[in-house]
Motif scaffolding. Structure first.
Motif, PDB file in Angstrom:
ATOM      1  N   PRO A  23       0.864  -1.173   0.000  1.00  0.00           N
ATOM      2  CA  PRO A  23       0.000   0.000   0.000  1.00  0.00           C
ATOM      3  C   PRO A  23       0.904   1.228   0.000  1.00  0.00           C
ATOM      4  CG  PRO A  23       0.140  -0.887   2.210  1.00  0.00           C
ATOM      5  CD  PRO A  23       0.927  -1.806   1.313  1.00  0.00           C
ATOM      6  N   VAL A  73       9.548  -1.948  -0.513  1.00  0.00           N
ATOM      7  CA  VAL A  73      10.195  -3.242  -0.277  1.00  0.00           C
ATOM      8  C   VAL A  73       9.078  -4.285  -0.208  1.00  0.00           C
ATOM      9  CG1 VAL A  73      11.506  -4.586   1.439  1.00  0.00           C
ATOM     10  CG2 VAL A  73      12.157  -2.216   0.946  1.00  0.00           C
ATOM     11  N   THR A  78      10.348  -6.977   4.440  1.00  0.00           N
ATOM     12  CA  THR A  78      10.519  -5.744   5.215  1.00  0.00           C
ATOM     13  C   THR A  78      11.146  -6.023   6.578  1.00  0.00           C
ATOM     14  OG1 THR A  78       8.247  -5.937   6.004  1.00  0.00           O
ATOM     15  CG2 THR A  78       8.616  -4.442   4.144  1.00  0.00           C
ATOM     16  N   LYS A  80      14.165  -5.854   7.407  1.00  0.00           N
ATOM     17  CA  LYS A  80      15.466  -6.540   7.349  1.00  0.00           C
ATOM     18  C   LYS A  80      16.551  -5.600   6.825  1.00  0.00           C
ATOM     19  CE  LYS A  80      13.264 -10.964   6.319  1.00  0.00           C
ATOM     20  NZ  LYS A  80      12.986 -11.937   5.266  1.00  0.00           N
ATOM     21  N   ALA A  82      16.453  -3.555   4.092  1.00  0.00           N
ATOM     22  CA  ALA A  82      16.564  -3.302   2.643  1.00  0.00           C
ATOM     23  C   ALA A  82      16.386  -1.818   2.304  1.00  0.00           C
ATOM     24  CB  ALA A  82      15.542  -4.148   1.879  1.00  0.00           C
ATOM     25  N   ALA A  83      15.357  -1.191   2.877  1.00  0.00           N
ATOM     26  CA  ALA A  83      15.120   0.227   2.570  1.00  0.00           C
ATOM     27  C   ALA A  83      16.282   1.080   3.069  1.00  0.00           C
ATOM     28  CB  ALA A  83      13.803   0.694   3.196  1.00  0.00           C
ATOM     29  N   SER A  84      16.835   0.722   4.217  1.00  0.00           N
ATOM     30  CA  SER A  84      17.980   1.480   4.742  1.00  0.00           C
ATOM     31  C   SER A  84      19.161   1.383   3.785  1.00  0.00           C
ATOM     32  CB  SER A  84      18.391   0.944   6.118  1.00  0.00           C
ATOM     33  OG  SER A  84      17.318   1.065   7.013  1.00  0.00           O
ATOM     34  N   GLU A 105       7.374  13.622  -0.100  1.00  0.00           N
ATOM     35  CA  GLU A 105       6.041  13.715   0.503  1.00  0.00           C
ATOM     36  C   GLU A 105       5.649  12.334   0.969  1.00  0.00           C
ATOM     37  OE1 GLU A 105       3.355  15.159  -2.454  1.00  0.00           O
ATOM     38  OE2 GLU A 105       4.255  17.138  -2.395  1.00  0.00           O
ATOM     39  N   VAL A 106       5.078  12.254   2.149  1.00  0.00           N
ATOM     40  CA  VAL A 106       4.663  10.948   2.672  1.00  0.00           C
ATOM     41  C   VAL A 106       3.343  11.104   3.410  1.00  0.00           C
ATOM     42  CG1 VAL A 106       6.113  11.248   4.758  1.00  0.00           C
ATOM     43  CG2 VAL A 106       5.403   8.950   4.059  1.00  0.00           C
ATOM     44  N   LEU A 111       3.397   5.096   9.079  1.00  0.00           N
ATOM     45  CA  LEU A 111       4.426   5.171  10.122  1.00  0.00           C
ATOM     46  C   LEU A 111       5.745   4.475   9.781  1.00  0.00           C
ATOM     47  CD1 LEU A 111       2.414   5.073  13.462  1.00  0.00           C
ATOM     48  CD2 LEU A 111       3.418   7.015  12.256  1.00  0.00           C
ATOM     49  N   PRO A 112       5.718   3.295   9.130  1.00  0.00           N
ATOM     50  CA  PRO A 112       7.016   2.706   8.769  1.00  0.00           C
ATOM     51  C   PRO A 112       7.869   3.664   7.933  1.00  0.00           C
ATOM     52  CG  PRO A 112       5.277   1.084   8.474  1.00  0.00           C
ATOM     53  CD  PRO A 112       4.598   2.377   8.802  1.00  0.00           C
ATOM     54  N   LYS A 119      14.740   8.516  10.678  1.00  0.00           N
ATOM     55  CA  LYS A 119      16.012   7.869  11.010  1.00  0.00           C
ATOM     56  C   LYS A 119      17.126   8.336  10.069  1.00  0.00           C
ATOM     57  CE  LYS A 119      17.756   3.277  12.000  1.00  0.00           C
ATOM     58  NZ  LYS A 119      17.565   1.840  11.853  1.00  0.00           N
TER      59      LYS A 119
HETATM   60  C1  LIG Z   1       8.679   1.930   4.410  1.00  0.00           C
HETATM   61  C2  LIG Z   1       9.424   0.713   3.857  1.00  0.00           C
HETATM   62  C3  LIG Z   1      10.088   1.098   2.533  1.00  0.00           C
HETATM   63  C4  LIG Z   1      10.503   0.296   4.891  1.00  0.00           C
HETATM   64  O1  LIG Z   1      11.266  -0.749   4.330  1.00  0.00           O
HETATM   65  P1  LIG Z   1      12.139  -1.759   5.239  1.00  0.00           P
HETATM   66  O2  LIG Z   1      13.081  -2.478   4.344  1.00  0.00           O
HETATM   67  O3  LIG Z   1      11.240  -2.568   6.068  1.00  0.00           O
HETATM   68  O4  LIG Z   1      12.931  -0.739   6.181  1.00  0.00           O
HETATM   69  P2  LIG Z   1      14.198  -1.091   7.104  1.00  0.00           P
HETATM   70  O5  LIG Z   1      14.180  -2.537   7.485  1.00  0.00           O
HETATM   71  O6  LIG Z   1      15.421  -0.571   6.446  1.00  0.00           O
HETATM   72  O7  LIG Z   1      13.862  -0.243   8.424  1.00  0.00           O
HETATM   73  C5  LIG Z   1      14.518   0.976   8.725  1.00  0.00           C
HETATM   74  C6  LIG Z   1      13.686   1.788   9.714  1.00  0.00           C
HETATM   75  O8  LIG Z   1      12.393   2.088   9.179  1.00  0.00           O
HETATM   76  C7  LIG Z   1      11.423   2.146  10.236  1.00  0.00           C
HETATM   77  N1  LIG Z   1      10.445   1.081  10.036  1.00  0.00           N
HETATM   78  C8  LIG Z   1      10.458   0.118   9.075  1.00  0.00           C
HETATM   79  N2  LIG Z   1       9.369  -0.670   9.183  1.00  0.00           N
HETATM   80  C9  LIG Z   1       8.658  -0.196  10.238  1.00  0.00           C
HETATM   81  C10 LIG Z   1       7.429  -0.581  10.835  1.00  0.00           C
HETATM   82  N3  LIG Z   1       6.717  -1.621  10.384  1.00  0.00           N
HETATM   83  N4  LIG Z   1       6.976   0.155  11.876  1.00  0.00           N
HETATM   84  C11 LIG Z   1       7.654   1.214  12.340  1.00  0.00           C
HETATM   85  N5  LIG Z   1       8.836   1.637  11.816  1.00  0.00           N
HETATM   86  C12 LIG Z   1       9.337   0.921  10.788  1.00  0.00           C
HETATM   87  C13 LIG Z   1      12.208   1.917  11.511  1.00  0.00           C
HETATM   88  O9  LIG Z   1      12.645   3.185  11.980  1.00  0.00           O
HETATM   89  C14 LIG Z   1      13.393   1.102  11.017  1.00  0.00           C
HETATM   90  O10 LIG Z   1      14.508   1.206  11.851  1.00  0.00           O
HETATM   91  P3  LIG Z   1      14.738   0.074  13.019  1.00  0.00           P
HETATM   92  O11 LIG Z   1      14.829  -1.231  12.303  1.00  0.00           O
HETATM   93  O12 LIG Z   1      16.014   0.508  13.664  1.00  0.00           O
HETATM   94  O13 LIG Z   1      13.531   0.157  13.890  1.00  0.00           O
HETATM   95  C15 LIG Z   1       8.459  -0.500   3.656  1.00  0.00           C
HETATM   96  O14 LIG Z   1       7.717  -0.705   4.832  1.00  0.00           O
HETATM   97  C16 LIG Z   1       7.495  -0.313   2.484  1.00  0.00           C
HETATM   98  O15 LIG Z   1       7.783  -0.724   1.360  1.00  0.00           O
HETATM   99  N6  LIG Z   1       6.335   0.325   2.749  1.00  0.00           N
HETATM  100  C17 LIG Z   1       5.312   0.532   1.698  1.00  0.00           C
HETATM  101  C18 LIG Z   1       5.750   1.515   0.646  1.00  0.00           C
HETATM  102  C19 LIG Z   1       5.995   2.881   1.235  1.00  0.00           C
HETATM  103  O16 LIG Z   1       5.385   3.277   2.210  1.00  0.00           O
HETATM  104  N7  LIG Z   1       6.905   3.625   0.621  1.00  0.00           N
HETATM  105  C20 LIG Z   1       7.204   4.978   1.026  1.00  0.00           C
HETATM  106  C21 LIG Z   1       6.261   5.910   0.346  1.00  0.00           C
HETATM  107  S1  LIG Z   1       6.675   7.600   0.706  1.00  0.00           S
END
Ligand SMILES: CC(C)(COP(=O)(O)OP(=O)(O)OC[C@H]1O[C@@H](n2cnc3c(N)ncnc32)[C@H](O)[C@@H]1OP(=O)(O)O)[C@@H](O)C(=O)NCCC(=O)NCCS
Length: 145
Positions: A23, A73, A78, A80, A82-84, A105-106, A111-112, A119
């Protein structure tokens, strides 16, 4: 192991598949990504695991500013890192290009993503009221590189 590399046009369906799996995506689809590949200001990186696309990041950079337009991701991959890794690699590339600031813009309810961006040093610099579906606000965020 997660490997970050330059996105390949040949993987565009996989990239769009990752976008649709989540989403909050920008919903460019295959067509949108293909046209982004042709944009001279675009920078697209992929996260690969066992040769499969598990994530991507897409940014446009012009002079010393950049805009983060799309990032996702696969749900099963997620939390793990990858986004970082994608953001780290993209920030390094942008710094090498002389980019000084990145904006995005988000959806404020995402919240993720909001946590991830905080961060990485993004700060809220404004809001667009009821920007998503006429209901949720968009946060405008900015990071200095
Ligand atoms: C947002 C998104 C890209 C994060 O990807 P990810 O690979 O899980 O991120 P990481 O594992 O690198 O996490 C890094 C940080 O993100 C934040 N984060 C990631 N998932 C989170 C969750 N489910 N809840 C809260 N914080 C979260 C945390 O701060 C985390 O740091 P920590 O592991 O020290 O707590 C992924 O959840 C996603 O694809 N979401 C849907 C698409 C989206 O929202 N894109 C952005 C549009 S603007």
């Amino acid at each position: 192991m997660i490997e970050i590399s330059e996105a390949k046009l040949s993987l565009v369906k996989e990239i769009a598949g990752v976008e649709f799996s989540q989403p909050y995506g920008a919903l460019w689809g295959v067509k949108g990504f293909k046209s982004e590949f042709e944009n001279k200001f675009a920078h697209i990186l992929t996260a690969l695991k066992d040769g499969k696309v598990i994530g991507f990041i897409s940014v446009r950079a012009v002079a010393d500013t950049a805009e983060l337009l799309n990032l996702a991701v696969l749900p099963v991959q997620t939390k793990k890192g990858a986004a970082s890794k994608l953001l780290d690699a993209m920030f390094n590339r942008l710094k090498n290009l002389g980019v000084k600031t990145v904006t995005l813009e988000v959806n404020e309810t995402n919240l993720p993503a909001v946590n991830l961006y905080k961060k990485f040093g993004f700060k809220v610099i404004g809001k667009r009221g009821k920007f998503y579906n006429g209901v949720q606000d968009a946060l405008l965020m900015k990071a200095d590189l």
